[in-house]
Motif scaffolding. Structure first.
Motif, PDB file in Angstrom:
ATOM      1  N   MET A  52       0.743  -1.181  -0.045  1.00 11.56           N
ATOM      2  CA  MET A  52       0.185  -0.065  -0.155  1.00 11.56           C
ATOM      3  C   MET A  52       0.869   1.255   0.114  1.00 11.56           C
ATOM      4  O   MET A  52       0.380   2.377  -0.603  1.00 11.56           O
ATOM      5  N   PHE A  53       2.074   1.202   0.703  1.00 18.48           N
ATOM      6  CA  PHE A  53       2.809   2.464   0.682  1.00 18.48           C
ATOM      7  C   PHE A  53       3.399   2.592  -0.860  1.00 18.48           C
ATOM      8  O   PHE A  53       3.530   3.742  -1.219  1.00 18.48           O
ATOM      9  N   PHE A  54       3.663   1.666  -1.478  1.00 18.43           N
ATOM     10  CA  PHE A  54       4.185   1.948  -2.850  1.00 18.43           C
ATOM     11  C   PHE A  54       2.930   2.351  -3.893  1.00 18.43           C
ATOM     12  O   PHE A  54       3.092   3.092  -4.715  1.00 18.43           O
ATOM     13  N   ASN A  55       1.794   1.584  -3.628  1.00 17.18           N
ATOM     14  CA  ASN A  55       0.631   2.214  -4.371  1.00 17.18           C
ATOM     15  C   ASN A  55       0.403   3.687  -4.112  1.00 17.18           C
ATOM     16  O   ASN A  55       0.395   4.549  -4.906  1.00 17.18           O
ATOM     17  N   THR A  56       0.434   4.253  -2.747  1.00 17.71           N
ATOM     18  CA  THR A  56       0.422   5.428  -2.680  1.00 17.71           C
ATOM     19  C   THR A  56       1.454   6.418  -3.113  1.00 17.71           C
ATOM     20  O   THR A  56       1.192   7.712  -3.731  1.00 17.71           O
ATOM     21  N   MET A  57       2.788   5.958  -2.951  1.00 20.75           N
ATOM     22  CA  MET A  57       3.825   6.603  -3.650  1.00 20.75           C
ATOM     23  C   MET A  57       3.487   6.574  -5.108  1.00 20.75           C
ATOM     24  O   MET A  57       3.904   8.012  -5.581  1.00 20.75           O
ATOM     25  N   LEU A  58       3.123   5.814  -5.643  1.00 19.96           N
ATOM     26  CA  LEU A  58       2.777   5.856  -7.127  1.00 19.96           C
ATOM     27  C   LEU A  58       1.744   6.634  -7.503  1.00 19.96           C
ATOM     28  O   LEU A  58       2.246   7.733  -8.422  1.00 19.96           O
ATOM     29  N   TYR A  59       0.714   6.939  -6.831  1.00 18.03           N
ATOM     30  CA  TYR A  59      -0.308   7.830  -7.099  1.00 18.03           C
ATOM     31  C   TYR A  59       0.083   9.104  -7.055  1.00 18.03           C
ATOM     32  O   TYR A  59       0.037  10.096  -7.832  1.00 18.03           O
ATOM     33  N   ALA A  60       0.641   9.430  -5.710  1.00 22.73           N
ATOM     34  CA  ALA A  60       1.224  10.857  -5.330  1.00 22.73           C
ATOM     35  C   ALA A  60       2.207  11.291  -6.233  1.00 22.73           C
ATOM     36  O   ALA A  60       1.985  12.441  -6.550  1.00 22.73           O
ATOM     37  N   GLY A  61       3.203  10.313  -6.816  1.00 22.64           N
ATOM     38  CA  GLY A  61       4.434  10.912  -7.615  1.00 22.64           C
ATOM     39  C   GLY A  61       3.865  11.318  -9.044  1.00 22.64           C
ATOM     40  O   GLY A  61       4.102  12.301  -9.489  1.00 22.64           O
ATOM     41  N   CYS A  62       2.684  10.361  -9.591  1.00 25.07           N
ATOM     42  CA  CYS A  62       2.315  10.616 -10.934  1.00 25.07           C
ATOM     43  C   CYS A  62       1.576  12.115 -10.840  1.00 25.07           C
ATOM     44  O   CYS A  62       1.535  12.831 -11.586  1.00 25.07           O
ATOM     45  N   VAL A  63       0.736  12.258  -9.824  1.00 24.24           N
ATOM     46  CA  VAL A  63      -0.357  13.159 -10.005  1.00 24.24           C
ATOM     47  C   VAL A  63       0.521  14.417  -9.513  1.00 24.24           C
ATOM     48  O   VAL A  63       0.088  15.497 -10.476  1.00 24.24           O
ATOM     49  N   THR A  64       1.456  14.606  -8.843  1.00 26.88           N
ATOM     50  CA  THR A  64       2.205  15.606  -8.583  1.00 26.88           C
ATOM     51  C   THR A  64       2.963  15.953  -9.989  1.00 26.88           C
ATOM     52  O   THR A  64       3.143  17.385  -9.975  1.00 26.88           O
ATOM     53  N   ALA A  65       3.753  15.088 -10.423  1.00 22.26           N
ATOM     54  CA  ALA A  65       4.446  15.229 -11.692  1.00 22.26           C
ATOM     55  C   ALA A  65       3.440  16.044 -12.764  1.00 22.26           C
ATOM     56  O   ALA A  65       3.666  16.991 -13.342  1.00 22.26           O
TER      57      ALA A  65
END
Length: 281
Positions: A74-87
Motif C-alpha cells: 500500500m505504501f508503494f501504491n500511495t507513492m506511485l499515485y502521489a508521484g504521478c499526480v504531482t508530476a
C-alpha cells in the motif's frame, strides 16, 4: 529614561503575548500527534487513561501493523499515485500558468476568472460525474482511476504558477524573443527554471493532498493490491476495531513520509510562499 523604560516594557509585553499565543497554537496543533504517538506505544488497557507517557512502551504495536496489513504494498501504491499526480500537476499547472501570465490571446482574463470559479465547487459534487466517466472508460478499481483525474492540473495550481510567472521580469522574455526563441522555448528553457520555489510549493501541497485523500480511493478501489495506506487503515479499523494502539501506530507510520517530504522541501516551500504573493500583482 522613564519613556525608554515604558517603551521597553510595552515591547516586552507585546512580545510575551505574541509568543504565548504562538506556543498555544503550536500546542493545539501538535498535541493530537503527540497523543497518537503516545497511544501507539500503550497497551490496550492504557489507551483511555489520561496520561501522555506510557508506563511500558509497546514497540511491538508497530510490528503488528505490518502483520495485519500489506503496508509496503500500500505504501508503494500511495507513492506511485502521489508521484504521478504531482508530476502531472507541476507540468500542466506551470504550462497553463505561463499561458495566462505571458501569452496574450482573446478572452484570456475571462477564461482565467471562469477557471478560478471552479474553486468554489466542492470536490464532493464532482465525485459522481467522475465516477461515471471512470466506469464508462472501464477504469473503476484500476490504478488509472487514481492517477488520470488529478493529472491535468488544477485551478489553484494554475493560479499559483501564474502569480509567480507574473512576478518574473519581462527582460528575460524580451531577450529570448530577440534571440529567436519560440514561446515553448521561453517557457521551458528561460522561465520555468526560475520558478523552482513555486514548483516546490505546488509539489508539496499536491503530494500532501493525494497522500491524505480518502474519499476518491474509497469510491474507486475495492482490491487490496492497489489500495492506498488510508484505505488500509480504515479496513484494519473495521476488522480490528478495538486495537487502537495498533491503529495509532499505523497512523504514525503513514504520517512519517509527509513529515520527511516537508523537511526536505521546507526552505523552498517557505520561499515559494513568500515570493509568489497570493494577493496578486
Amino acid at each position: 529614561m522613564a519613556s525608554a523604560r515604558q517603551v521597553f516594557r510595552r515591547n516586552f509585553f507585546r512580545a510575551a503575548m505574541l509568543y504565548t499565543a504562538l506556543i498555544g497554537i503550536a500546542w493545539c496543533a501538535l498535541f493530537p500527534i503527540m497523543w497518537a504517538l503516545s497511544g501507539s506505544l500503550k497497551k490496550e488497557g492504557e489507551i483511555s487513561l489520561p496520561k501522555l507517557l506510557p508506563a511500558d512502551p509497546q514497540w511491538s504495536n508497530y510490528g503488528e501493523v505490518f502483520r495485519l496489513m500489506p503496508f509496503w504494498r500500500m505504501f508503494f501504491n500511495t507513492m506511485l499515485y502521489a508521484g504521478c499526480v504531482t508530476a502531472g500537476q507541476v507540468f500542466f499547472c506551470s504550462l497553463a500558468g505561463y499561458a495566462f501570465a505571458r501569452l496574450h490571446f482573446r478572452g484570456r482574463d475571462t477564461l482565467f476568472v471562469l477557471y478560478l470559479g471552479t474553486l468554489m465547487v466542492p470536490l464532493t459534487v464532482t465525485v459522481i460525474p467522475q465516477f461515471i466517466v471512470m466506469r464508462t472508460l472501464g477504469w473503476v478499481d484500476t490504478p488509472w482511476a487514481m492517477i488520470v483525474p488529478g493529472l491535468f492540473g488544477s485551478a489553484f495550481g494554475t493560479y499559483l504558477m501564474r502569480q509567480f510567472f507574473r512576478a518574473l521580469p519581462t527582460d528575460l522574455e524580451e531577450a529570448a524573443i530577440l534571440d529567436g526563441c519560440t514561446p515553448w522555448q521561453i517557457y521551458w528553457r528561460i522561465l520555468l527554471p526560475q520558478t523552482k520555489p513555486a514548483i516546490a510549493v505546488l509539489a508539496v501541497l499536491t503530494w500532501v493532498n493525494v497522500w491524505n485523500d480518502f474519499l476518491w480511493p474509497l469510491v474507486m478501489i475495492q482490491r487490496q493490491t492497489i489500495a492506498t495506506l488510508n484505505l488500509g487503515l480504515v479496513w484494519m479499523q473495521g476488522q480490528y476495531v478495538s486495537r487502537w494502539p495498533v491503529l495509532m501506530a499505523a497512523s504514525i507510520l503513514i504520517l512519517l513520509p509527509l513529515v520527511l517530504v516537508y523537511a526536505i522541501a521546507q526552505r523552498a516551500f517557505v520561499r515559494g510562499i513568500a515570493v509568489t504573493g497570493f494577493g496578486g500583482r
